[in-house]
Design a protein around this motif. Structure first.
Motif, PDB file in Angstrom:
ATOM      1  N   HIS A 345       0.845  -1.192   0.000  1.00 18.79           N
ATOM      2  CA  HIS A 345       0.000   0.000   0.000  1.00 18.79           C
ATOM      3  C   HIS A 345       0.885   1.249   0.000  1.00 18.79           C
ATOM      4  O   HIS A 345       1.828   1.350   0.791  1.00 18.79           O
ATOM      5  N   PRO A 346       0.633   2.222  -0.890  1.00 21.30           N
ATOM      6  CA  PRO A 346       1.526   3.385  -1.004  1.00 21.30           C
ATOM      7  C   PRO A 346       1.696   4.181   0.288  1.00 21.30           C
ATOM      8  O   PRO A 346       2.683   4.903   0.434  1.00 21.30           O
ATOM      9  N   LEU A 347       0.740   4.071   1.219  1.00 24.13           N
ATOM     10  CA  LEU A 347       0.851   4.818   2.469  1.00 24.13           C
ATOM     11  C   LEU A 347       1.545   4.023   3.573  1.00 24.13           C
ATOM     12  O   LEU A 347       1.728   4.534   4.670  1.00 24.13           O
ATOM     13  N   SER A 348       1.917   2.779   3.296  1.00 22.77           N
ATOM     14  CA  SER A 348       2.626   2.006   4.312  1.00 22.77           C
ATOM     15  C   SER A 348       4.085   2.444   4.344  1.00 22.77           C
ATOM     16  O   SER A 348       4.637   2.913   3.344  1.00 22.77           O
ATOM     17  N   LEU A 349       4.702   2.293   5.514  1.00 18.09           N
ATOM     18  CA  LEU A 349       6.078   2.752   5.691  1.00 18.09           C
ATOM     19  C   LEU A 349       7.017   1.992   4.761  1.00 18.09           C
ATOM     20  O   LEU A 349       7.018   0.757   4.730  1.00 18.09           O
ATOM     21  N   GLY A 350       7.826   2.746   3.988  1.00 19.54           N
ATOM     22  CA  GLY A 350       8.797   2.132   3.097  1.00 19.54           C
ATOM     23  C   GLY A 350       8.228   1.580   1.818  1.00 19.54           C
ATOM     24  O   GLY A 350       8.930   0.871   1.085  1.00 19.54           O
ATOM     25  N   ALA A 351       6.963   1.879   1.498  1.00 21.89           N
ATOM     26  CA  ALA A 351       6.378   1.387   0.258  1.00 21.89           C
ATOM     27  C   ALA A 351       7.222   1.832  -0.937  1.00 21.89           C
ATOM     28  O   ALA A 351       7.679   2.971  -0.998  1.00 21.89           O
ATOM     29  N   THR A 352       7.421   0.926  -1.883  1.00 24.42           N
ATOM     30  CA  THR A 352       8.308   1.181  -3.017  1.00 24.42           C
ATOM     31  C   THR A 352       7.623   0.763  -4.313  1.00 24.42           C
ATOM     32  O   THR A 352       7.068  -0.342  -4.392  1.00 24.42           O
ATOM     33  N   PRO A 353       7.660   1.605  -5.350  1.00 27.01           N
ATOM     34  CA  PRO A 353       7.112   1.180  -6.637  1.00 27.01           C
ATOM     35  C   PRO A 353       7.895   0.000  -7.208  1.00 27.01           C
ATOM     36  O   PRO A 353       9.125  -0.008  -7.167  1.00 27.01           O
ATOM     37  N   LEU A 354       7.202  -0.992  -7.694  1.00 26.80           N
ATOM     38  CA  LEU A 354       7.845  -2.087  -8.416  1.00 26.80           C
ATOM     39  C   LEU A 354       8.190  -1.660  -9.837  1.00 26.80           C
ATOM     40  O   LEU A 354       9.203  -2.066 -10.395  1.00 26.80           O
ATOM     41  N   GLU A 355       7.306  -0.844 -10.421  1.00 25.91           N
ATOM     42  CA  GLU A 355       7.531  -0.347 -11.765  1.00 25.91           C
ATOM     43  C   GLU A 355       6.813   0.985 -11.915  1.00 25.91           C
ATOM     44  O   GLU A 355       5.816   1.246 -11.233  1.00 25.91           O
ATOM     45  N   VAL A 356       7.345   1.842 -12.755  1.00 27.92           N
ATOM     46  CA  VAL A 356       6.773   3.153 -13.021  1.00 27.92           C
ATOM     47  C   VAL A 356       6.572   3.283 -14.532  1.00 27.92           C
ATOM     48  O   VAL A 356       7.488   3.007 -15.309  1.00 27.92           O
TER      49      VAL A 356
END
Length: 803
Positions: A345-356
Motif C-alpha cells: 500500500h503506497p501509504l505504508s512505511l517504506g512502500a516502493t514502486p515495483l515499476e513506473v
C-alpha cells in the motif's frame, strides 16, 4: 510576440499521447488493487495503450520574470531517474505540486518574480532534449492549451536577499509596492495589446512583461512561495486588484490559520503545495502544524505534497502523504494522484514502486515474474495502514504511576526481547521507577493510585536517542537570537583550549525538544553548530524532557565526543582543500597524543572522534589515520557520521571496528562526493545500510544534516520525531535482512554503545522508567505513541499529541 494561447475548443479527448513512442507495447495489468486519482479503491484490470490509460475495469483485454527554468534543466541528470523511481512521472521542477503525479521545475525563491517554470515527463528521451521531455511537447495547440507556469515569492526570502544589499525590497511594504508596480505595467501593456489585436496592428513588445501579460490573460498558472498567513493574504489581495488567479501557494506553513480567506476571497480554489511536516528552521516556518493538511482538506481546499528536491528527496514523496495520513488526513486525500505499481500500500512505511510507467513505457524493466510474485503477496485487507478516524481524540494527560497491559512486545535491550508469545506481559511504573516488567506482574493492592493503560497489543521500546544537528542549541536555526551561534574555526593543532563545549550553550524546554520528547526521543546528543569549521567541538548528551538544568540529573554526559567534518562543502579561505582538513585532524591527534587536552584524550581513546563525511575516499583516509594513531601508541575510537558512500569500504570499516551513524539513512547523490549512493529499489537491489549490515559494521541512524548553498539550513532539525520511521523504513526495505529488533537498535542501544553513553537506565526492574510505548507496531505508519516515560520528567505522559 505576445499572443494569447487558447485552443479553439474547450472540449477535447485524447486518443493518443502526443509523446507516444511508436512500437511501444500495449500493457495489461490483471487483478490488481487500483487506487485512482480520487483515492477510490477498486479491484480489476488496467490497459495502457498509445501512452494513455485506455481502460479500467474487470476482465478486460526583482523582476526575474524574464528567466525560464527550461533553459537550465539538465535532461541527463541522475536525479531524474531517482525521482522517477519513487513513482513521480511528471515534473515542474524544484518542487512538485500534484503529489506524485507532477514535479515542477520552477526558478528559486529569492526574487519576487522568479521567472517561468517548465513541466517535464520524467522519462529520458533519445534526443536528450529538454523540449522533447516537456509535457506540452507535440500537443495540438488548436485543440489543447499549452499552459505556462510562473514562479513568484513573498515574505522573508526576497527582503532577506535584497535588504542586506541596500536594495528594494528590504521590507514587506517594498515587496507589495514592487508587485503592484510591475502588474500595473503589465496591465497597461495588456490593454494596448487588446486594442492592437482588434485593429490588426503590429503588437507592441516588452519582453520583461511578457510572462506577466500571459498571467493576466489566463494563459499561465501562478505558483507563489509564501510561508506566513499574512503574506498569503497580501498576495490574494493583489490578485484581486489586478484580476489574476493563483494556482498554488507553496510551503504555506502557517496558512492553515486563514482557510476562510483562501476559500472565500480568492477568485479560484487555490491549491496548497506543502511539506507534510517539515518545519522550524526559520521564523516563517516555526508555526507549522502536523494537522495543517487535514485542516485544508476539511475546508475543501486542495492539498498537494511537495519535495523541493533535494531538500526532501522526491523519490520518497509518497512518504509525505503517509506522514499526513498518520497525523489525521484520510486515506482518500492522502492517496490522491499517486500513480504507480507498488510493492505494498503506497501509504505504508517504506512502500516502493515495483515499476513506473510514463507515457505507457516501463522505466525500470522490472521482470513480469517479479511484478506478478510481489503483487500477488499483497491483499487490500491486510495491507492498508489502519487508522481509526472515527475514534474521538483523547486529550494528553500525565500520571505519576501506571500499569501497562496487553503488551505484544518489549525490546528490553540488544540481548533481550519479551514477547506475548511467552505469556501476558505488563509494565508497572510507580513514581517514575519500574516496579515490574514482563510476565507474572502482581497487581498492586492500591491499584486506584495507578492509571491502567491498555496498549491493545502495542510495543515498548527504550527511549530513542537522537544524534541531532541542533537540539538544545537552536530554536529557530536561521534566527541568530534563538541560536547559540556558529563556532569560530580552530586551525592550529595546538589550540585545544579553544575548543567549544556544547554544554555551555544548552537551552532546555523549547518547541523542538518538546516535539522530540512527545515522539519518544528521550535523549539528544548535540555538538556545537558550525558550517565551516573542521573541528566543531565537544557534544553533550541530555534528556529532552528536562525543562531546566536544575531538574533531576538532566545531563547524561557533558563530554560525549569530539566532532569534526570534512568535505568540499567545508572548505574555506584558510583551509581551502579537503587534504588540508584531514591534515589538521592528523596533526591535532599525533602532536597531542601525550598531552592532557581534548586532542590527547581523543587520540588515546578516552572519548570518540565523530567525523561527518560522505566520500568513500575521504573515509578511507580516516581509516588510515586511525591505523597511524595506533602505530604511535594511541587508540583512536573513530566514528563515521553521514556515510553516504561508507558501504563501498564496509569490509575495511568492520575490520578496523569503525561504526557508522548514517544521516540521512536514505541519502541521495546530492554532492559529487556522494555520487555512489545506493538509492534502493527499483534502481538498486540493495541500499548502503544493507551492505554495511551484511559486513557486520555497527550502525546507528542519526538526524539528517542538510546544508543548502552558502547560507546552509539544518533541514533535518525538527525531524527527530521521525527517527522510529527511519529505522522501520530500513527494516522494511531490507527484504528480511535487517530485523525489526536490529532496526530498533539503530536508534537506541547501538548509539549508546557507539558513543559510550552508559546511561544504565534500561528497561529493568528498579531502574528509572525511560521508554516509549505504542498502541501497535511502531513501524506501522498509523501507529501512535501511547506512553512516554522518563526523558527528564518524573510524570508519565499519556496520549501525547504533536502540534
Amino acid at each position: 510576440m505576445i499572443k494569447s494561447n487558447k485552443p479553439n475548443s474547450n472540449e477535447y479527448t485524447r486518443t493518443i499521447n502526443p509523446r507516444f513512442v511508436p512500437r511501444t507495447k500495449t500493457i495489461v495489468f490483471k487483478n490488481g488493487i487500483i487506487l485512482n486519482g480520487k483515492g477510490e479503491k477498486t479491484f480489476g484490470d488496467i490497459i495502457l495503450k498509445n501512452g494513455l490509460i485506455h481502460a479500467i475495469g474487470q476482465n478486460l483485454s526583482d523582476n526575474e520574470a524574464i528567466v525560464r527554468a527550461q533553459d537550465a534543466i539538465n535532461p541527463s541528470g541522475s536525479e531524474i531517474r531517482i525521482i522517477a523511481s519513487g513513482g513521480v512521472t511528471t515534473s515542474l521542477g524544484k518542487l512538485d505540486t500534484h503529489a506524485i503525479r507532477v514535479l515542477i521545475f520552477l526558478p528559486g525563491s529569492f526574487n519576487l518574480m522568479g521567472g517561468e517554470g517548465f513541466v517535464i515527463k520524467m522519462r529520458p528521451v533519445d534526443t536528450l532534449s529538454v523540449d522533447d521531455m516537456g509535457i506540452n511537447s507535440n500537443i495540438d495547440t488548436e485543440k489543447e492549451r499549452a499552459w505556462r507556469w510562473l514562479k513568484m515569492a513573498c515574505g522573508e526570502n526576497p527582503k532577506g536577499h535584497y535588504g542586506p544589499r541596500k536594495e528594494i525590497p528590504a521590507t514587506r511594504l517594498g515587496e507589495a509596492w514592487l508587485f503592484r508596480k510591475y502588474f500595473s505595467k503589465a496591465q497597461t501593456l495588456k490593454q494596448k495589446l487588446s486594442s492592437h489585436e482588434q485593429l490588426n496592428l503590429y503588437f507592441p513588445e516588452d519582453f520583461e512583461l511578457e510572462s506577466l501579460v500571459a498571467l493576466l490573460r489566463g494563459d499561465a498558472k501562478l505558483n507563489i512561495h509564501c510561508h506566513e498567513a499574512y503574506d498569503t493574504e497580501t498576495m490574494i489581495r493583489i490578485s484581486l486588484e489586478f484580476n489574476f488567479t493563483i494556482a498554488a501557494i507553496h510551503h504555506a506553513i502557517s496558512t492553515y490559520m486563514i482557510t476562510d480567506i483562501i476559500k472565500k476571497r480568492a477568485k479560484n480554489n487555490i491549491t496548497i503545495a506543502m511539506f507534510s511536516e517539515l518545519w522550524g528552521h526559520k521564523k516563517e516556518a516555526f508555526h507549522g502544524s502536523t494537522k495543517a493538511p487535514k485542516i485544508f482538506v476539511d475546508a475543501q481546499i486542495p492539498v498537494a505534497f511537495k519535495s523541493d528536491h533535494d531538500i526532501l528527496n522526491a523519490q520518497h514523496l509518497a512518504y509525505e502523504a503517509a506522514k499526513a495520513y498518520h497525523y489525521g488526513l484520510d486515506e482518500h486525500h492522502s492517496l490522491a494522484a499517486i500513480t504507480s505499481v507498488w510493492d505494498s500500500h503506497p501509504l505504508s512505511l517504506g512502500a516502493t514502486p515495483l515499476e513506473v510507467y510514463i507515457d505507457g513505457i516501463p522505466q525500470f524493466n522490472t521482470s513480469l515474474s517479479v511484478l506478478s510474485n510481489e503483487t500477488s503477496k499483497q491483499s487490500l485487507s491486510n495491507n492498508t495502514p489502519k487508522s481509526d478516524f472515527s475514534r474521538k481524540p483523547v486529550k494528553p494527560r500525565t500520571t505519576s504511576s501506571a500499569i501497562l497491559k496487553n503488551i505484544d512486545k518489549i525490546y528490553v535491550n540488544k540481548n533481550h526481547t519479551i514477547s506475548s508469545e511467552e505469556e501476558n506481559i505488563s509494565i508497572i511504573v510507580k513514581d517514575g521507577i519500574i516496579e515490574c516488567i514482563g510476565i507474572n506482574c502482581m497487581i498492586p493492592s492500591n491499584i486506584s493510585s495507578y492509571e491502567i493503560i491498555d496498549l491493545e497489543g502495542g510495543y515498548v521500546l527504550p527511549g530513542i536517542i537522537a544524534v541531532s544537528p541542533a537540539l538544545g542549541l537552536a530554536e529557530i536555526e536561521l534566527e541568530s537570537s534563538t541560536s547559540d551561534g556558529q563556532v569560530v574555526p580552530i586551525r592550529n593543532p595546538y589550540d585545544a583550549e579553544d575548543m567549544i563545549y556544547a554544554i555551555d550553550g544548552l537551552k532546555l524546554g523549547g518547541k523542538h525538544l518538546e516535539s522530540a520528547y512527545k515522539a519518544g526521543v528521550l535523549t539528544a546528543v548535540t555538538a556545537p553548530l558550525s558550517y565551516k569549521a573542521v573541528f566543531t567541538g565537544i557534544s553533550m548528551a541530555f534528556k529532552t524532557g528536562a525543562r531546566s538544568i536544575l531538574d533531576y540529573e538532566p545531563i547524561i554526559s557533558e563530554n560525549v565526543a569530539l566532532h569534526a567534518q570534512i568535505g568540499t562543502q567545508y572548505k574555506d579561505d584558510r583551509i581551502p582543500t579537503v587534504s588540508g582538513q584531514i591534515s589538521l585532524i592528523r596533526k591535532a591527534l599525533i602532536k597531542n597524543l601525550a598531552r592532557q587536552n581534548i586532542f590527547g584524550r581523543v587520540a588515546r581513546g578516552d572519548i570518540p572522534l565523530v567525523v561527518y563525511v560522505d566520500s568513500k575516499d575521504e573515509i578511507a583516509s580516516l581509516i588510515k589515520l586511525k591505523i597511524l594513531v595506533k602505530n604511535y601508541g594511541g587508540n583512536l575510537k573513530l566514528v563515521i557520521s553521514g556515510g553516504a558512500e561508507a558501504h563501498m569500504i564496509a569490509i575495511e570499516l568492520a575490520k578496523n571496528e569503525i561504526p557508522v551513524i548514517l544521516n540521512p539513512s536514505r541519502p541521495t547523490p546530492r554532492l559529487w562526493t556522494a555520487q555512489h549512493v545506493l538509492t534502493g529499489p527499483p534502481i538498486t537491489d540493495k541500499t548502503g545500510i544493507d551492505i554495511l549490515y551484511e559486513n557486520n559494521v555497527k550502525i546507528g541512524i542519526g538526524v539528517s544534516l542538510f546544508t543548502f548553498g552558502s547560507s546552509p539550513y539544518l533541514l533535518g532539525f525538527g525531524t527527530e520525531r521521525n527517527l522510529v520511521w527511519d529505522a522501520g523504513w530500513v527494516s522494511r526495505n531490507s527484504k528480511g535482512l535487517i530485523s525489526q529488533k536490529d532496526a530498533v537498535g539503530f536508534i537506541t542501544w547501538n548509539l549508546e554503545e557507539i558513543l559510550g553513553l552508559n546511561m544504565s537506565n534500561g528497561l529493568l526492574k528498579g531502574n528509572i522508567a525511560n521508554f516509549v510505548a505504542y498502541n501497535g507496531n511502531p513501524f506501522d505508519i498509523s501507529t501512535k505513541v501511547k506512553i512516554v516515560a522518563g526523558g527528564g520528567r518524573s510524570d508519565i505522559l499519556i496520549d501525547p499529541e504533536q502540534d
